[in-house]
Structures are given as C-alpha cells and as structure tokens.
Design a protein around this motif. Structure first.
Motif, PDB file in Angstrom:
ATOM      1  N   ARG A 176       4.963   1.671  -6.234  1.00 41.19           N
ATOM      2  CA  ARG A 176       3.844   0.790  -6.597  1.00 41.19           C
ATOM      3  C   ARG A 176       4.030   0.180  -7.985  1.00 41.19           C
ATOM      4  O   ARG A 176       3.695  -0.986  -8.221  1.00 41.19           O
ATOM      5  CB  ARG A 176       2.517   1.563  -6.535  1.00 41.19           C
ATOM      6  N   LYS A 177       4.558   0.950  -8.929  1.00 44.18           N
ATOM      7  CA  LYS A 177       4.812   0.396 -10.260  1.00 44.18           C
ATOM      8  C   LYS A 177       5.775  -0.776 -10.181  1.00 44.18           C
ATOM      9  O   LYS A 177       5.599  -1.798 -10.869  1.00 44.18           O
ATOM     10  CB  LYS A 177       5.372   1.488 -11.179  1.00 44.18           C
ATOM     11  N   SER A 178       6.801  -0.643  -9.353  1.00 42.43           N
ATOM     12  CA  SER A 178       7.773  -1.719  -9.220  1.00 42.43           C
ATOM     13  C   SER A 178       7.149  -2.963  -8.593  1.00 42.43           C
ATOM     14  O   SER A 178       7.385  -4.086  -9.052  1.00 42.43           O
ATOM     15  CB  SER A 178       8.967  -1.266  -8.374  1.00 42.43           C
ATOM     16  N   VAL A 179       6.352  -2.782  -7.555  1.00 49.87           N
ATOM     17  CA  VAL A 179       5.699  -3.923  -6.908  1.00 49.87           C
ATOM     18  C   VAL A 179       4.794  -4.646  -7.900  1.00 49.87           C
ATOM     19  O   VAL A 179       4.776  -5.883  -7.978  1.00 49.87           O
ATOM     20  CB  VAL A 179       4.908  -3.465  -5.671  1.00 49.87           C
ATOM     21  N   ALA A 212      -5.248  -1.611  -4.351  1.00 50.16           N
ATOM     22  CA  ALA A 212      -6.092  -1.959  -5.502  1.00 50.16           C
ATOM     23  C   ALA A 212      -5.391  -1.625  -6.811  1.00 50.16           C
ATOM     24  O   ALA A 212      -5.480  -2.381  -7.794  1.00 50.16           O
ATOM     25  CB  ALA A 212      -7.428  -1.232  -5.409  1.00 50.16           C
ATOM     26  N   TRP A 213      -4.673  -0.503  -6.845  1.00 49.99           N
ATOM     27  CA  TRP A 213      -3.935  -0.131  -8.058  1.00 49.99           C
ATOM     28  C   TRP A 213      -2.850  -1.158  -8.360  1.00 49.99           C
ATOM     29  O   TRP A 213      -2.693  -1.590  -9.511  1.00 49.99           O
ATOM     30  CB  TRP A 213      -3.319   1.257  -7.880  1.00 49.99           C
ATOM     31  N   ILE A 214      -2.102  -1.553  -7.331  1.00 46.80           N
ATOM     32  CA  ILE A 214      -1.046  -2.553  -7.520  1.00 46.80           C
ATOM     33  C   ILE A 214      -1.631  -3.852  -8.045  1.00 46.80           C
ATOM     34  O   ILE A 214      -1.109  -4.457  -8.998  1.00 46.80           O
ATOM     35  CB  ILE A 214      -0.284  -2.793  -6.203  1.00 46.80           C
ATOM     36  N   ALA A 245       0.839  -1.203   0.000  1.00 44.01           N
ATOM     37  CA  ALA A 245       0.000   0.000   0.000  1.00 44.01           C
ATOM     38  C   ALA A 245       0.872   1.250   0.000  1.00 44.01           C
ATOM     39  O   ALA A 245       0.496   2.282   0.562  1.00 44.01           O
ATOM     40  CB  ALA A 245      -0.943  -0.007   1.201  1.00 44.01           C
ATOM     41  N   ASP A 246       2.019   1.162  -0.640  1.00 43.90           N
ATOM     42  CA  ASP A 246       2.984   2.262  -0.601  1.00 43.90           C
ATOM     43  C   ASP A 246       2.389   3.530  -1.200  1.00 43.90           C
ATOM     44  O   ASP A 246       1.672   3.503  -2.206  1.00 43.90           O
ATOM     45  CB  ASP A 246       4.253   1.877  -1.367  1.00 43.90           C
ATOM     46  N   GLY A 247       2.705   4.647  -0.569  1.00 43.32           N
ATOM     47  CA  GLY A 247       2.168   5.929  -1.018  1.00 43.32           C
ATOM     48  C   GLY A 247       2.831   6.479  -2.261  1.00 43.32           C
ATOM     49  O   GLY A 247       2.342   7.443  -2.846  1.00 43.32           O
ATOM     50  N   GLN A 282      -2.618  -3.716 -11.769  1.00 43.92           N
ATOM     51  CA  GLN A 282      -1.465  -3.718 -12.666  1.00 43.92           C
ATOM     52  C   GLN A 282      -0.715  -5.049 -12.598  1.00 43.92           C
ATOM     53  O   GLN A 282      -0.205  -5.536 -13.616  1.00 43.92           O
ATOM     54  CB  GLN A 282      -0.519  -2.566 -12.313  1.00 43.92           C
ATOM     55  N   ALA A 283      -0.657  -5.644 -11.424  1.00 42.83           N
ATOM     56  CA  ALA A 283       0.072  -6.898 -11.247  1.00 42.83           C
ATOM     57  C   ALA A 283      -0.570  -8.045 -12.006  1.00 42.83           C
ATOM     58  O   ALA A 283       0.120  -8.968 -12.449  1.00 42.83           O
ATOM     59  CB  ALA A 283       0.168  -7.242  -9.764  1.00 42.83           C
ATOM     60  N   LEU A 284      -1.875  -7.996 -12.158  1.00 40.54           N
ATOM     61  CA  LEU A 284      -2.604  -9.100 -12.782  1.00 40.54           C
ATOM     62  C   LEU A 284      -2.832  -8.892 -14.269  1.00 40.54           C
ATOM     63  O   LEU A 284      -3.571  -9.642 -14.895  1.00 40.54           O
ATOM     64  CB  LEU A 284      -3.954  -9.293 -12.072  1.00 40.54           C
ATOM     65  N   ARG A 285      -2.175  -7.913 -14.868  1.00 40.80           N
ATOM     66  CA  ARG A 285      -2.475  -7.562 -16.255  1.00 40.80           C
ATOM     67  C   ARG A 285      -2.227  -8.720 -17.220  1.00 40.80           C
ATOM     68  O   ARG A 285      -3.001  -8.914 -18.166  1.00 40.80           O
ATOM     69  CB  ARG A 285      -1.700  -6.321 -16.681  1.00 40.80           C
ATOM     70  N   THR A 286      -1.160  -9.479 -17.009  1.00 38.46           N
ATOM     71  CA  THR A 286      -0.910 -10.614 -17.898  1.00 38.46           C
ATOM     72  C   THR A 286      -1.978 -11.680 -17.731  1.00 38.46           C
ATOM     73  O   THR A 286      -2.482 -12.240 -18.711  1.00 38.46           O
ATOM     74  CB  THR A 286       0.481 -11.210 -17.624  1.00 38.46           C
TER      75      THR A 286
END
Length: 365
Positions: free
Chosen positions: A194-197, A227-229, A187-189, A232-236
């Motif tokens: 967050r992009k890296s995670v 939620a944003w992470i 939940a990094d601000g 993006q993490a599940l995009r594939t």
C-alpha cells in the motif's frame, strides 16, 4: 553532548562488505575470480555514491565471472538468500538490469525472484525503458502474485519518479499505462504494498492531479485499505489545498473553528536552533468536523524573496464545541535540499486549506 555525525549510506557498500561479497560468490562458484572482482569493485570506491557502488559491483561481477551472464545469474541466484538484505541485495537485480536485457523472460523471472530478498525496483526499470508494453504486461501479472514483495515490485518498479533512478517519461506522460496495476493493488492487505501504491499515485499527482483524483474517486470508498492509500496518495495535493483532494479525505468543508494564541517561539533564533508552534483550536460548530491542519513557512531566499513550504501538522476529528491544544517544534538547519538565509520567516497556520493565523520568527546571521 556533541551528536555523532551520521554515517553515510554509501558505507553500507564499503570495502569490507565488498570483500565479504567476493568471498560469498567464490564459495558459490569456484571459477569466480575474486581478485578481479575486488580490483574492479574497489577502484575509486571512496568517491562513489551508494548507487554508483552498486553499479560498479555489477560491472565487477561481469568482469570476474568467466561463464558469462548465465553463469553469473546462477551464482547470484544461489547467493541472494545469503546476502542478508540491505543495500547489498540491490546488486543481483542491478546486474540483471545491466547485463540481462538480451534475455527478457529469463531476466524478468530472475528479478521476480531477487525482489523477495531485497528489491528489484531499480533493475526492472531497464526493461521498462527498453520495451515498455512487454515489461508492463509482466508487471501487471506480478500485481496479483501471492508474494507481497512481488506485488510491491509491480507498483514500485513502474513509479514515474522513483527516487535514485531515472524517470519513466512515457508513464509520466500517460499515467493510464499503470492504471491496471494500481487498480489490482488498491485494497492490498500488505502495508508494504500500500505504501508503494500511494507513492506511485503521489508521483503522478505532481503532473496529472485531476487524473489521480478521477481514478481514486472511482474506487470503493468503504475499504479501509483503499482509504489509507487514497489519504497518503493525495498528500501533496492536500498540502496544496486542492479542494477535490481535501474533499476526498473528508476535509472539504470550510473549517468552523477559532484559533487562539497562535505563536512561534522564540521570535529570534540562530541557524541550528528550533522554533515551537503552539495554538488552540476551538470548534465553533455544534457538529463534528474533519480537519487537516498544516503550517506553511515562507523561507527567505538568497535574493531576499521568499519560497513557501507546507508541513503536515495533524489530521483530526473535532467534536462540536471541542477544543484542542497543539504544539510542534521544528529544527531549523541546512539540508542538501535547502539552505537557510537570515531574515524574517512568516509562519501560517492552514486548516482545510484556509489560512487561519500567522506569526513569524527571525533567523539571525
């Protein structure tokens, strides 16, 4: 008007920049042998890739600094704030990764410092490869650092499949090794972090999809950063229409829509032209629904067979009875990763993982 050819990335480490680096290091350390540095750094430069130029610059520093690793590290530490970011900032951490592995604590502290002027994500991987448990313990502490650059390094440096670097096979085989780092950053601000995670998790999802889905399923769902992470993490996995991934981003239900006028125009193109997808989505439900809309192109291979690639189109919330018009153009040209061959290319519209319509375009010889 003819478009100018793109400037190769490797020119960011061109001769002029290396001469500027030599001048800077000489001003910082009077015993630095700038002549030797340039002789090594410029040798065969034209044929080297960007990252090979970074590595050669590190070797040149090693050859030109008579005071050894300690002296070079002091010199680079003073020079780092004046490098101006960009690819040149990769040189100090690369030097540490190549010549400082005998001094773990000093080198890891230096990488933490250097990453605040660029990124140490490549240099730190040498320490992960040499002593994974010890390096990960340090990076777990970095994941709670006040600096967002250092927190990002904890995630980015330990990515299993970091672009432009070697794979970390042990983490690729056992993603639980970085779970604490990812959990600390969930939940990094900082968007930078967050992009890296998200990218780290997307790497893992390519080999351990269920592990990723289990992990993010345990994270608190109410935090907007988390939620944003997750999205993006599940995009594939979303592109692959994985049911759990679609459900995790709120698009797991079957789409209740009608598709009108799905077309790909023009129907026949030459390489270098563009095609345009156009259609209308009409809700057939009285209730709002979350939709993930993609399209899939079946590219013709040299053999005549096809290979499909999914492209993201849009994610939207569609109110009951609502209709929306969508258009998207795509330039059909060769890349280093894809060569196009003539033939009929089928284009499918995919909504929440389900094929809803199809059309085609012919690529002429």
């Amino acid at each position: 008007m003819t478009k100018a050819a793109p400037v190769p990335l490797k020119l960011a480490m061109g001769e002029q920049r290396l001469r500027e680096l030599a001048k800077l290091l000489r001003s910082v350390a009077p015993d630095f042998d700038a002549k030797t540095f340039l002789a090594v750094a410029l040798d065969g430069l034209e044929d080297l890739t960007l990252m090979a130029r970074v590595r050669q610059a590190s070797a040149a520093i090693h050859a030109a600094c008579p005071s050894g690793f300690d002296g070079a590290l002091a010199m680079l530490s003073e020079a780092a704030p004046r490098l101006g970011g960009g690819f040149m900032s990769l040189v100090p951490p690369d030097y540490v990764g190549q010549y400082g592995r005998h001094a773990f604590d000093v080198s890891m502290a230096a990488l933490r410092y250097f990453t605040q002027f660029g990124s140490s994500e490549f240099g730190v991987r040498e320490f992960l490869r040499d002593d994974l448990p010890r390096a990960l313990a340090t990076m777990e502490a970095w994941s709670t650092d006040p600096s967002d650059a250092v927190r990002r390094l904890a995630s980015e440096g330990s990515r299993p499949r970091l672009p432009w670097s070697f794979r970390l096979g042990a983490i690729e085989a056992d993603p639980a090794l970085t779970a604490k780092i990812l959990g600390n950053l969930r939940a990094d601000g900082s968007l930078y972090v967050r992009k890296s995670v998200a990218n780290h998790l997307n790497d893992i999802a390519k080999t351990h999809p269920q592990w990723v889905l289990d992990l993010v399923g345990k994270w608190p769902a109410g935090n907007a950063h988390t939620a944003w992470i997750v999205k993006q993490a599940l995009r594939t996995l979303v592109k692959q229409a994985d049911p759990r991934a679609l459900a995790a981003i709120g698009a797991g239900a079957a789409p209740r829509v009608a598709v009108g006028g799905f077309a790909v125009t023009p129907a026949s193109i030459a390489l270098g032209d563009s095609v345009t997808l156009s259609f209308e989505l009409v809700s057939t439900s009285p209730d709002p629904q979350r939709l993930v809309v993609d399209y899939r192109i079946a590219y013709v291979k040299k053999s005549g067979a096809t290979s499909a690639k999914v492209f993201k189109l849009k994610a939207l919330s569609l109110a009951g009875g609502q209709r929306v018009s969508v258009r998207r153009s795509q330039h059909i040209r060769d890349f280093t990763t894809r060569t196009h061959y003539p033939g009929r290319h089928e284009v499918e519209l995919v909504v929440n993982g389900q094929r809803m319509a199809s059309a085609f375009f012919d690529l002429r010889r």
